[in-house]
Design a protein around this motif. Structure first.
Motif, short mmCIF file in Angstrom:
data_model
loop_
_atom_site.label_atom_id
_atom_site.label_comp_id
_atom_site.label_asym_id
_atom_site.label_seq_id
_atom_site.Cartn_x
_atom_site.Cartn_y
_atom_site.Cartn_z
N THR A 52 0.83 -1.22 0.00
CA THR A 52 0.00 0.00 0.00
C THR A 52 0.86 1.26 0.00
OG1 THR A 52 -0.17 0.13 2.43
CG2 THR A 52 -1.79 -1.24 1.28
N LEU A 53 2.11 1.15 0.47
CA LEU A 53 2.98 2.33 0.50
C LEU A 53 3.41 2.77 -0.90
CD1 LEU A 53 5.25 1.52 3.59
CD2 LEU A 53 3.35 3.14 3.47
N VAL A 54 3.29 1.87 -1.88
CA VAL A 54 3.66 2.25 -3.25
C VAL A 54 2.81 3.43 -3.71
CG1 VAL A 54 3.71 1.45 -5.65
CG2 VAL A 54 4.43 -0.08 -3.80
N HIS A 314 0.27 -0.44 6.58
CA HIS A 314 0.25 0.77 7.39
C HIS A 314 -1.17 1.29 7.61
CE1 HIS A 314 0.97 5.26 7.88
NE2 HIS A 314 1.50 4.71 8.95
N GLU A 315 -2.01 1.25 6.58
CA GLU A 315 -3.36 1.78 6.73
C GLU A 315 -4.16 0.98 7.76
OE1 GLU A 315 -5.36 -0.50 2.86
OE2 GLU A 315 -4.68 1.58 2.69
N VAL A 316 -3.89 -0.32 7.88
CA VAL A 316 -4.55 -1.13 8.90
C VAL A 316 -4.06 -0.74 10.29
CG1 VAL A 316 -4.88 -3.48 9.79
CG2 VAL A 316 -4.90 -3.05 7.32
N ALA A 317 -2.75 -0.52 10.42
CA ALA A 317 -2.18 -0.10 11.71
C ALA A 317 -2.81 1.22 12.15
CB ALA A 317 -0.67 0.03 11.60
N VAL A 318 -3.01 2.14 11.23
CA VAL A 318 -3.63 3.43 11.56
C VAL A 318 -5.05 3.22 12.08
CG1 VAL A 318 -4.52 5.58 10.57
CG2 VAL A 318 -2.20 4.82 10.03
#
Length: 434
Positions: A52-54, A314-318
């Protein structure tokens, strides 16, 4: 736009906090008049993958990938490991080691200096010297660890005369695991020589922590600047969704050296005394966690309350951060770690949820929590204070009064810090032009 060459080992689809700092800088640099030119390995060792960071990479970015020789493949064969599974969060620690592990640490410390990515230095300098003749840039940035990236910057800056910013996301010879590397005298002296060469020759040196900034400053007459990590407001625009559980959440790496055994005891005792608490408690560990911690939680009778999906995008961690009743941040029980600033603390602040910090009470982490009124920070063994905090949060949760933190954290906005970076880049290039 001006162009800046950014030399980094970590780049998407690699995941983790080491990636996010420079992905976010790259995201916002074009808006400040700088085009990011990324130089990164084609075949790095992925400890985590987050595709997702791409999407964070701006269209203006130019990405150059070159092969790297990775000796970790031999290391894993020696230890009988496959991929990144089965290992500790950080295998370089003070835990007991078998003879294979001791041998691997000795080899790593004495033959791969400053780190196992050192074989990429000379071919990278040769390639980039040629590349920059046809694709010139105005400045160079290196970010480490791995500190071999700084050696590429050192060689390239000397060869081209380009101004160079060395970005230290962590300490070098003052890093907490340095003392476990089984270094001989020659290897130790070489590490210090290389560290000093980078600090002395970089046009600008930056550190993410004020304590580490002071430590680096003792080694060099070159001014060491502070440029912290931060959070991206774009990650926190969506409305948060909370469930009915009392969620104690930790995101990111969770090493056994920071295992908060007293907290697990407090939670276990409260589960025995309060059936409603037991039914609603969720311990949510979102990221790679050492097996010792998982076992300690289960031994405390909390296995049924544990949610451990492993590393997540990362979006899940957020989302998990924003769903927390309170967030857990544990430092490692290493004296050097008091000077470290875990990258997750900035995103914890952005989530606005209360924070329980466990670690050195004179640490940077503890000071940041106090300065932002975002929670509390206690020593690992301060059972009374930890128990009172859990009781307080539980009562607030039951009454629907567990409030968000509303303090001003704008200084940690990634856009603000990018403008600070641009100020340094402009300063370097002005000095070069004059």
């Amino acid at each position: 736009m001006k162009r800046v060459l950014i030399i980094t080992y970590y780049w998407p689809p690699s995941g983790g906090s080491g990636v996010q700092r420079w992905v976010k800088f790259a995201k916002y640099l074009p808006k400040e008049g700088w085009q990011p030119v990324i130089y990164t390995p084609e075949n790095p060792e992925f400890t985590a993958i987050d595709r997702t960071l791409v999407a964070e990479i701006p269209p203006e970015a130019e990405v150059i990938k070159r092969p790297i020789l990775e000796p970790y493949g031999v290391y894993k064969k020696l230890l009988g490991k496959k991929g990144s599974e089965g290992g500790e969060v950080n295998p370089i620690n003070g835990g007991k080691k078998n003879w294979k592990q001791k041998l691997s640490l000795f080899v790593r410390g004495n033959f791969f200096i400053p780190d196992p990515r050192v074989f990429w230095v000379r071919p990278s300098v040769r390639f980039l010297k040629r590349y920059l003749k046809e694709h010139p840039v105005d400045a160079i940035v290196t970010t480490g660890p791995p500190h071999s990236m700084h050696l590429i910057g050192l060689g390239l800056s000397k060869a081209t005369g380009l101004p160079w910013l060395a970005d230290f996301r962590d300490a070098w010879t003052n890093m907490f695991y340095y003392k476990y590397l089984e270094l001989g005298k020659w290897a130790d002296e070489k590490q210090h020589r290389l560290e000093k060469a980078v600090l002395d020759n970089a046009t600008i040196v930056v550190s993410v922590s004020p304590y580490e900034q002071k430590d680096f400053q003792k080694t060099t007459s070159n001014e060491v600047r502070l440029m912290t990590n931060g959070f991206d407001p774009a990650d926190y625009r969506a409305d948060s969704e909370t469930d009915e559980f009392f969620n104690i959440t930790l995101t990111g790496l969770f090493a056994s050296a920071g295992n908060p055994k007293v907290l697990w005891k407090v939670l276990s005792d409260k589960c025995v005394a309060d059936k409603e608490f037991k039914s609603l408690l969720k311990i949510r560990l979102i990221g790679k966690t050492d097996a010792d911690i998982l076992q300690t939680i289960k031994d405390a009778g909390l296995g049924g309350n544990l949610y451990y999906p492993g590393y997540q995008p990362h979006e899940v961690a957020v989302r998990e951060q924003r769903n927390a009743s309170f967030l857990l941040l544990c430092l490692r029980q290493e004296p050097e770690y008091a000077s470290a600033v875990p990258g997750k603390i900035f995103e914890y602040l952005a989530s606005r949820r209360p924070i329980l910090g466990i670690g050195q009470t004179d640490s940077i982490m503890a000071k940041m929590i106090r300065d932002t009124s975002s929670g509390v920070a206690y020593d690992w063994d301060d059972e009374e204070s930890i128990r009172k905090w859990v009781d307080f949060c539980w009562e607030e949760f039951k009454n629907g009064e567990l409030k968000d933190n509303i303090s001003d954290i704008s200084r940690y906005d990634r856009r603000v810090i990018t403008r600070q970076l641009v100020g340094y880049l402009d300063e370097m290039t002005r000095d070069k032009q004059s």
